[in-house]
Design an enzyme around this catalytic site. Structure first.
Site, mmCIF file in Angstrom:
data_model
loop_
_atom_site.group_PDB
_atom_site.id
_atom_site.type_symbol
_atom_site.label_atom_id
_atom_site.label_comp_id
_atom_site.label_asym_id
_atom_site.label_seq_id
_atom_site.Cartn_x
_atom_site.Cartn_y
_atom_site.Cartn_z
ATOM 1 N N ASP A 135 0.953 -1.017 0.049
ATOM 2 C CA ASP A 135 -0.170 -0.037 -0.088
ATOM 3 C C ASP A 135 1.024 1.183 -0.053
ATOM 4 O OD1 ASP A 135 -2.482 1.475 0.447
ATOM 5 O OD2 ASP A 135 -1.618 1.905 2.500
ATOM 6 N N ASP A 181 0.141 5.065 0.966
ATOM 7 C CA ASP A 181 0.090 5.970 2.068
ATOM 8 C C ASP A 181 0.126 5.237 3.464
ATOM 9 O OD1 ASP A 181 -0.738 8.691 0.681
ATOM 10 O OD2 ASP A 181 -1.711 7.294 -0.400
ATOM 11 N N ASP A 236 -1.536 -0.846 5.884
ATOM 12 C CA ASP A 236 -1.830 -0.166 7.189
ATOM 13 C C ASP A 236 -3.226 0.002 7.464
ATOM 14 O OD1 ASP A 236 -2.177 1.829 5.319
ATOM 15 O OD2 ASP A 236 -1.868 3.302 6.896
#
Length: 223
Positions: free
Chosen positions: A9, A11, A168
């Protein structure tokens, strides 16, 4: 099955992009004569996208015309400020170097629109190293749907079971699991204070990027 690729991922996982989001919010507030907001007020909701950051920073009704004007201004400002302060997380450069040294593939699967994601990858010198960049523009359904991960595996011509997806957010883990990849949840990203990565069902949970080196070592040694 042998591990062949690591997908990230963007960000809060590969990159700390929050400083640029914070800068845009502060500039918008300053333009309106409003005081600065604490940085954590923006960081805590980055995973919720522009909508969450605007609502949390301006206390505006998301159904109002005012909100939509603020959201569009936020996106326009971010277009010009999307790779000014964004950086790889500490330790992530070493992780990428080790992935490349092991002759594994790495790439990015993000819910960030391509108009922001591509310039960031280019300006940070990552576009030339990454095998792929999958954004919402490339699919009909974004994470947590498995479609982005399935597309990434198809483009790499890899069995999903040979891919590790690192994220995250619960959406990342749900997308990876539904697509059949291995998954790693990170605690260092943009985790809402009330959220708990241990409850997401990932194969492994890590505290910092360098912890991925141990994960990769175990995966490669078990092949």
């Amino acid at each position: 099955m042998r591990l062949c690729a690591v997908l990230f991922d963007m960000d809060g996982t590969l990159l700390d992009t929050a400083p640029d989001f914070v800068a845009v919010i502060q500039a918008m507030r300053e333009a309106r004569g409003l005081p600065r907001v604490p940085e954590h007020q923006v960081r805590d909701v980055v995973s919720g996208g522009a909508r969450a950051m605007v609502v949390n920073s301006f206390e505006v009704d998301p159904l109002s015309d005012e909100f939509e004007a603020l959201r569009l201004e936020f996106l326009d400002r971010y277009q010009d400020h999307c790779a000014v302060e964004s950086r790889l997380y500490d330790g992530m450069e070493r992780v990428l170097a080790e992935i490349e040294r092991a002759r594994l593939i790495w790439g990015v699967v993000t819910n960030k629109p391509v108009r922001f994601a591509e310039p960031i990858m280019q300006r940070l010198g990552l576009a030339q190293r990454s095998a792929l960049l999958v954004c919402p523009d490339h699919v009909t359904r974004s994470k947590p749907d498995p479609e982005p991960m399935i597309l990434a595996c198809r483009q790499l011509a890899l069995d999903p079971a040979s891919v590790l997806f690192v994220g995250d957010d619960l959406r990342d883990i749900e997308s990876g699991r539904a697509a059949g990849t291995r998954t790693a949840a990170v605690r260092y990203g943009y985790i809402h204070p009330q959220d708990n990565p241990n409850s997401w069902g990932a194969d492994v949970v890590i505290d910092q990027p360098l912890d991925l080196l141990d994960v990769l070592d175990r995966a490669l040694c078990s092949c």
